[in-house]
Design an enzyme around this catalytic site. Structure first.
Site, PDB file in Angstrom:
ATOM      1  N   THR A   1       0.827  -1.209   0.000  1.00  0.00           N
ATOM      2  CA  THR A   1       0.000   0.000   0.000  1.00  0.00           C
ATOM      3  C   THR A   1       0.863   1.263   0.000  1.00  0.00           C
ATOM      4  O   THR A   1       1.996   1.242   0.494  1.00  0.00           O
ATOM      5  CB  THR A   1      -0.913   0.017   1.254  1.00  0.00           C
ATOM      6  OG1 THR A   1      -1.470   1.320   1.423  1.00  0.00           O
ATOM      7  CG2 THR A   1      -0.158  -0.357   2.522  1.00  0.00           C
ATOM      8  N   ASP A   2       0.287   2.343  -0.515  1.00  0.00           N
ATOM      9  CA  ASP A   2       1.006   3.631  -0.470  1.00  0.00           C
ATOM     10  C   ASP A   2       1.208   4.119   0.962  1.00  0.00           C
ATOM     11  O   ASP A   2       2.046   4.988   1.216  1.00  0.00           O
ATOM     12  CB  ASP A   2       0.285   4.700  -1.313  1.00  0.00           C
ATOM     13  CG  ASP A   2      -1.114   5.072  -0.828  1.00  0.00           C
ATOM     14  OD1 ASP A   2      -1.617   4.443   0.123  1.00  0.00           O
ATOM     15  OD2 ASP A   2      -1.714   5.993  -1.415  1.00  0.00           O
ATOM     16  N   GLU A   3       0.433   3.551   1.898  1.00  0.00           N
ATOM     17  CA  GLU A   3       0.564   4.007   3.289  1.00  0.00           C
ATOM     18  C   GLU A   3       1.930   3.680   3.878  1.00  0.00           C
ATOM     19  O   GLU A   3       2.306   4.253   4.900  1.00  0.00           O
ATOM     20  CB  GLU A   3      -0.525   3.384   4.161  1.00  0.00           C
ATOM     21  CG  GLU A   3      -1.905   3.844   3.771  1.00  0.00           C
ATOM     22  CD  GLU A   3      -2.867   3.885   4.942  1.00  0.00           C
ATOM     23  OE1 GLU A   3      -2.424   3.797   6.097  1.00  0.00           O
ATOM     24  OE2 GLU A   3      -4.066   4.031   4.688  1.00  0.00           O
TER      25      GLU A   3
ATOM     26  N   TYR B   1      -1.616  -0.354  11.123  1.00  0.00           N
ATOM     27  CA  TYR B   1      -1.923  -1.000   9.843  1.00  0.00           C
ATOM     28  C   TYR B   1      -0.759  -0.849   8.878  1.00  0.00           C
ATOM     29  O   TYR B   1      -0.241  -1.837   8.334  1.00  0.00           O
ATOM     30  CB  TYR B   1      -3.206  -0.409   9.225  1.00  0.00           C
ATOM     31  CG  TYR B   1      -3.325  -0.702   7.740  1.00  0.00           C
ATOM     32  CD1 TYR B   1      -3.589  -1.989   7.283  1.00  0.00           C
ATOM     33  CD2 TYR B   1      -3.151   0.309   6.784  1.00  0.00           C
ATOM     34  CE1 TYR B   1      -3.666  -2.277   5.916  1.00  0.00           C
ATOM     35  CE2 TYR B   1      -3.228   0.039   5.428  1.00  0.00           C
ATOM     36  CZ  TYR B   1      -3.489  -1.253   4.999  1.00  0.00           C
ATOM     37  OH  TYR B   1      -3.559  -1.537   3.659  1.00  0.00           O
TER      38      TYR B   1
ATOM     39  N   LYS C   1       1.776  -3.673   7.277  1.00  0.00           N
ATOM     40  CA  LYS C   1       1.907  -3.847   5.818  1.00  0.00           C
ATOM     41  C   LYS C   1       3.351  -3.626   5.377  1.00  0.00           C
ATOM     42  O   LYS C   1       3.854  -4.309   4.474  1.00  0.00           O
ATOM     43  CB  LYS C   1       0.973  -2.889   5.072  1.00  0.00           C
ATOM     44  CG  LYS C   1      -0.498  -3.202   5.200  1.00  0.00           C
ATOM     45  CD  LYS C   1      -0.913  -4.523   4.571  1.00  0.00           C
ATOM     46  CE  LYS C   1      -0.788  -4.517   3.058  1.00  0.00           C
ATOM     47  NZ  LYS C   1      -1.315  -5.784   2.482  1.00  0.00           N
TER      48      LYS C   1
HETATM   49  P1  NAD Z   1     -10.776  -5.961   2.601  1.00  0.00           P
HETATM   50  O1  NAD Z   1     -10.679  -5.665   4.051  1.00  0.00           O
HETATM   51  O2  NAD Z   1     -11.986  -5.548   1.844  1.00  0.00           O
HETATM   52  O3  NAD Z   1     -10.600  -7.531   2.353  1.00  0.00           O
HETATM   53  C1  NAD Z   1      -9.643  -8.307   3.028  1.00  0.00           C
HETATM   54  C2  NAD Z   1      -9.996  -9.785   2.826  1.00  0.00           C
HETATM   55  O4  NAD Z   1      -8.998 -10.579   3.472  1.00  0.00           O
HETATM   56  C3  NAD Z   1     -11.338 -10.165   3.443  1.00  0.00           C
HETATM   57  O5  NAD Z   1     -12.083 -10.965   2.545  1.00  0.00           O
HETATM   58  C4  NAD Z   1     -10.947 -10.976   4.680  1.00  0.00           C
HETATM   59  O6  NAD Z   1     -11.905 -11.972   5.030  1.00  0.00           O
HETATM   60  C5  NAD Z   1      -9.637 -11.589   4.223  1.00  0.00           C
HETATM   61  N1  NAD Z   1      -8.773 -11.955   5.342  1.00  0.00           N
HETATM   62  C6  NAD Z   1      -8.436 -11.174   6.410  1.00  0.00           C
HETATM   63  N2  NAD Z   1      -7.654 -11.865   7.238  1.00  0.00           N
HETATM   64  C7  NAD Z   1      -7.447 -13.083   6.670  1.00  0.00           C
HETATM   65  C8  NAD Z   1      -6.707 -14.231   7.060  1.00  0.00           C
HETATM   66  N3  NAD Z   1      -6.006 -14.257   8.195  1.00  0.00           N
HETATM   67  N4  NAD Z   1      -6.704 -15.306   6.241  1.00  0.00           N
HETATM   68  C9  NAD Z   1      -7.422 -15.296   5.084  1.00  0.00           C
HETATM   69  N5  NAD Z   1      -8.162 -14.245   4.686  1.00  0.00           N
HETATM   70  C10 NAD Z   1      -8.175 -13.151   5.465  1.00  0.00           C
HETATM   71  O7  NAD Z   1      -9.454  -5.349   1.968  1.00  0.00           O
HETATM   72  P2  NAD Z   1      -9.181  -4.654   0.552  1.00  0.00           P
HETATM   73  O8  NAD Z   1      -9.501  -3.222   0.651  1.00  0.00           O
HETATM   74  O9  NAD Z   1      -9.780  -5.487  -0.502  1.00  0.00           O
HETATM   75  O10 NAD Z   1      -7.586  -4.778   0.499  1.00  0.00           O
HETATM   76  C11 NAD Z   1      -6.963  -5.903  -0.123  1.00  0.00           C
HETATM   77  C12 NAD Z   1      -5.458  -5.722  -0.070  1.00  0.00           C
HETATM   78  O11 NAD Z   1      -5.093  -4.530  -0.751  1.00  0.00           O
HETATM   79  C13 NAD Z   1      -4.884  -5.595   1.330  1.00  0.00           C
HETATM   80  O12 NAD Z   1      -3.652  -6.276   1.373  1.00  0.00           O
HETATM   81  C14 NAD Z   1      -4.673  -4.093   1.505  1.00  0.00           C
HETATM   82  O13 NAD Z   1      -3.643  -3.817   2.418  1.00  0.00           O
HETATM   83  C15 NAD Z   1      -4.309  -3.701   0.087  1.00  0.00           C
HETATM   84  N6  NAD Z   1      -4.608  -2.298  -0.280  1.00  0.00           N
HETATM   85  C16 NAD Z   1      -5.877  -1.817  -0.148  1.00  0.00           C
HETATM   86  C17 NAD Z   1      -6.158  -0.515  -0.557  1.00  0.00           C
HETATM   87  C18 NAD Z   1      -7.546   0.070  -0.440  1.00  0.00           C
HETATM   88  O14 NAD Z   1      -7.712   1.257  -0.704  1.00  0.00           O
HETATM   89  N7  NAD Z   1      -8.576  -0.697  -0.089  1.00  0.00           N
HETATM   90  C19 NAD Z   1      -5.143   0.269  -1.093  1.00  0.00           C
HETATM   91  C20 NAD Z   1      -3.845  -0.252  -1.204  1.00  0.00           C
HETATM   92  C21 NAD Z   1      -3.610  -1.562  -0.804  1.00  0.00           C
HETATM   93  O1  TDX Z   2     -15.366   8.118   8.894  1.00  0.00           O
HETATM   94  C1  TDX Z   2     -14.352   8.494   8.290  1.00  0.00           C
HETATM   95  N1  TDX Z   2     -14.107   9.835   8.196  1.00  0.00           N
HETATM   96  C2  TDX Z   2     -13.005  10.342   7.570  1.00  0.00           C
HETATM   97  O2  TDX Z   2     -12.827  11.565   7.507  1.00  0.00           O
HETATM   98  C3  TDX Z   2     -13.420   7.579   7.672  1.00  0.00           C
HETATM   99  C4  TDX Z   2     -13.642   6.101   7.753  1.00  0.00           C
HETATM  100  C5  TDX Z   2     -12.319   8.109   7.042  1.00  0.00           C
HETATM  101  N2  TDX Z   2     -12.099   9.444   6.998  1.00  0.00           N
HETATM  102  C6  TDX Z   2     -10.891   9.953   6.319  1.00  0.00           C
HETATM  103  C7  TDX Z   2      -9.591   9.344   6.818  1.00  0.00           C
HETATM  104  C8  TDX Z   2      -8.727   9.350   5.576  1.00  0.00           C
HETATM  105  O3  TDX Z   2      -8.089  10.601   5.441  1.00  0.00           O
HETATM  106  O4  TDX Z   2     -10.980   9.545   4.955  1.00  0.00           O
HETATM  107  C9  TDX Z   2      -9.718   9.162   4.440  1.00  0.00           C
HETATM  108  C10 TDX Z   2      -9.796   7.740   3.937  1.00  0.00           C
HETATM  109  O5  TDX Z   2      -9.973   6.900   5.046  1.00  0.00           O
HETATM  110  P1  TDX Z   2     -10.188   5.329   4.871  1.00  0.00           P
HETATM  111  O6  TDX Z   2     -11.292   5.094   3.916  1.00  0.00           O
HETATM  112  O7  TDX Z   2     -10.288   4.733   6.246  1.00  0.00           O
HETATM  113  O8  TDX Z   2      -8.845   4.886   4.136  1.00  0.00           O
HETATM  114  P2  TDX Z   2      -7.310   5.119   4.494  1.00  0.00           P
HETATM  115  O9  TDX Z   2      -7.106   5.259   5.946  1.00  0.00           O
HETATM  116  O10 TDX Z   2      -6.786   6.207   3.610  1.00  0.00           O
HETATM  117  O11 TDX Z   2      -6.700   3.695   4.047  1.00  0.00           O
HETATM  118  C11 TDX Z   2      -7.131   3.103   2.796  1.00  0.00           C
HETATM  119  O12 TDX Z   2      -6.196   3.325   1.766  1.00  0.00           O
HETATM  120  C12 TDX Z   2      -4.966   2.675   1.843  1.00  0.00           C
HETATM  121  C13 TDX Z   2      -7.376   1.608   2.962  1.00  0.00           C
HETATM  122  O13 TDX Z   2      -8.275   1.387   4.032  1.00  0.00           O
HETATM  123  C14 TDX Z   2      -6.090   0.883   3.205  1.00  0.00           C
HETATM  124  O14 TDX Z   2      -6.341  -0.520   3.284  1.00  0.00           O
HETATM  125  C15 TDX Z   2      -5.153   1.186   2.064  1.00  0.00           C
HETATM  126  O15 TDX Z   2      -3.889   0.575   2.274  1.00  0.00           O
END
Ligand code: NAD
Ligand code: TDX
Length: 338
Positions: free
Chosen positions: A125-127, A149, A153
């Site tokens: 992730t970019d985080e 988190y 990661k």
């Molecule tokens: P999500 O939370 O929607 O899904 C995560 C999935 O992993 C779920 O289906 C959960 O049941 C499964 N899981 C969790 N723990 C597990 C375990 N111990 N064994 C097997 N399965 C398990 O997440 P997402 O947003 O789809 O993110 C997917 C990946 O992409 C993650 O690695 C996250 O760090 C990365 N990522 C997400 C974002 C974003 O904006 N959502 C951005 C950059 C990277």
């Molecule tokens: O209730 C809220 N109010 C609010 O202001 C929530 C849930 C979020 N926010 C803000 C926090 C962040 O600046 O919105 C922005 C986005 O928040 P999230 O949706 O929680 O995402 P973020 O914390 O940026 O992380 C996401 O992007 C990187 C994904 O959850 C991660 O899994 C991914 O790696």
């Protein structure tokens, strides 16, 4: 046939990737390994559960008895499974360490002895770069994760690289920016705010609302991962960003416009502790391999709002009937209206 293991395939990005993979690669046999935590839902995969080239295994990536044989019979592993919500990691980090770090270690150990393995994609992730006040992060920049988190990661990201450097496991690492699109769990800002707005409930905006995220459509992310499976170089890391930087307050106003709701729904709430101010990625390395995002943010956000409007049967049970979700919501934001 090519055997592809997708971990976390019942989650947001993983499920979109499974659908994309089955449609784009007739020679791929896809196995989803997912624990079905609160964030993973079988309903999310309902349209591919009976697909002849898809198998679903419920299991924990940290359980080597389940995970090792699945990795060892695979040609490609795409490792999405993780605990992913920053706010939950701030409340309690244990599951993040167990899944994101130890779970990744179990998969990598299995990958060391996987006879056919050609690619192990570590979805990072970019985080991991931490807050970026100006400019854009490059893959060679220092990583400075600032919440549990992103730290877990970052640990997994570098552990995966170490298995390339030490044991020749064919690892690539991808670092994507914030994803949006269908099937995102309604605790992340876009689905939370869209579904709250549809129900005319408050939108809890953290702090001054000026934190910036770079939004990437989930299908652009899936296409990037697919392309890098083909063209990436082992041991390399690739940024994947949408190039759509927007402050949370402006994003919130767009969601209100698209749902036809008034700005009086915006509810400023206490800021997230250690809230990263801005993320931004330099994506020239992935672009040099021929990838570019295709979804315009204005269209993508409109379509995403429409998806949540049309698919209330997917998210209403989570928000209205799931006791664990309601308890989480109450602890994070105060009691939800019944
Ligand atoms: P999500 O939370 O929607 O899904 C995560 C999935 O992993 C779920 O289906 C959960 O049941 C499964 N899981 C969790 N723990 C597990 C375990 N111990 N064994 C097997 N399965 C398990 O997440 P997402 O947003 O789809 O993110 C997917 C990946 O992409 C993650 O690695 C996250 O760090 C990365 N990522 C997400 C974002 C974003 O904006 N959502 C951005 C950059 C990277
Ligand atoms: O209730 C809220 N109010 C609010 O202001 C929530 C849930 C979020 N926010 C803000 C926090 C962040 O600046 O919105 C922005 C986005 O928040 P999230 O949706 O929680 O995402 P973020 O914390 O940026 O992380 C996401 O992007 C990187 C994904 O959850 C991660 O899994 C991914 O790696």
């Amino acid at each position: 046939m090519i055997d592809v293991l997708v971990t976390g395939g019942a989650g947001f990005i993983g499920s979109n990737f499974v659908r994309h993979a089955l449609a784009a690669h007739p020679d791929w046999r896809v196995t989803t390994l997912d624990k079905l935590t609160y964030a993973g839902r079988i309903e999310t995969l309902s349209d591919v559960m009976d697909h002849p080239r898809h198998a679903f295994v419920r299991g924990d990536i940290a359980d080597d008895v389940v995970a090792t044989p699945l990795v060892q019979r695979s040609h490609i592993v795409v490792h999405f499974a993780a605990e992913t919500h920053v706010d939950r990691s701030i409340a309690s980090a244990g599951d993040f360490i167990r899944t994101d770090m130890i779970g990744t270690y179990v998969l990598l150990e299995a990958a060391r002895n996987a006879p056919h393995l050609k690619r192990f994609v570590q979805i990072s992730t970019d985080e991991v770069y931490g807050s970026v006040p100006e400019g854009a992060s490059r893959e060679t920049d220092e990583i400075k994760p600032r919440n549990p988190y992103s730290a877990s990661k970052a640990g997994a990201d570098r552990l995966a690289y170490s298995y390339f450097a030490t044991y020749d496991v064919p690892v690539i690492v991808t670092r994507a920016s914030n994803n949006y699109g269908p099937y995102q769990f309604p605790e992340k800002i876009i689905p939370l705010f869209v579904t709250n707005a549809l129900d005319e409930r408050p939108l809890p905006l953290y702090g001054d609302g000026l934190n910036v995220r770079d939004w990437l459509h989930v299908m652009d992310h899936c296409r990037a991962v697919d392309l890098l499976i083909e063209r990436g170089v082992n041991g390399e890391t690739y940024n994947i960003g949408g190039g759509n930087e927007i402050a949370n307050i402006d994003l919130t106003h767009r969601i209100l416009e698209l749902t036809g709701r008034p700005s009086s729904l915006i509810q400023p709430v206490k800021d997230r502790p250690g809230h990263d101010r801005r993320y931004a990625l330099d994506t020239s390395k992935a672009r040099a391999h021929g990838w570019a995002p295709q979804v315009d943010f204005v269209d993508g956000l409109r379509e995403t709002v429409e998806w949540y409007r049309a698919n209330q049967a997917w998210w209403r049970p989570i928000k209205e009937q799931d006791a664990a979700f309601r308890a989480y919501y109450a602890s994070q934001y105060g009691p939800a209206r019944p």
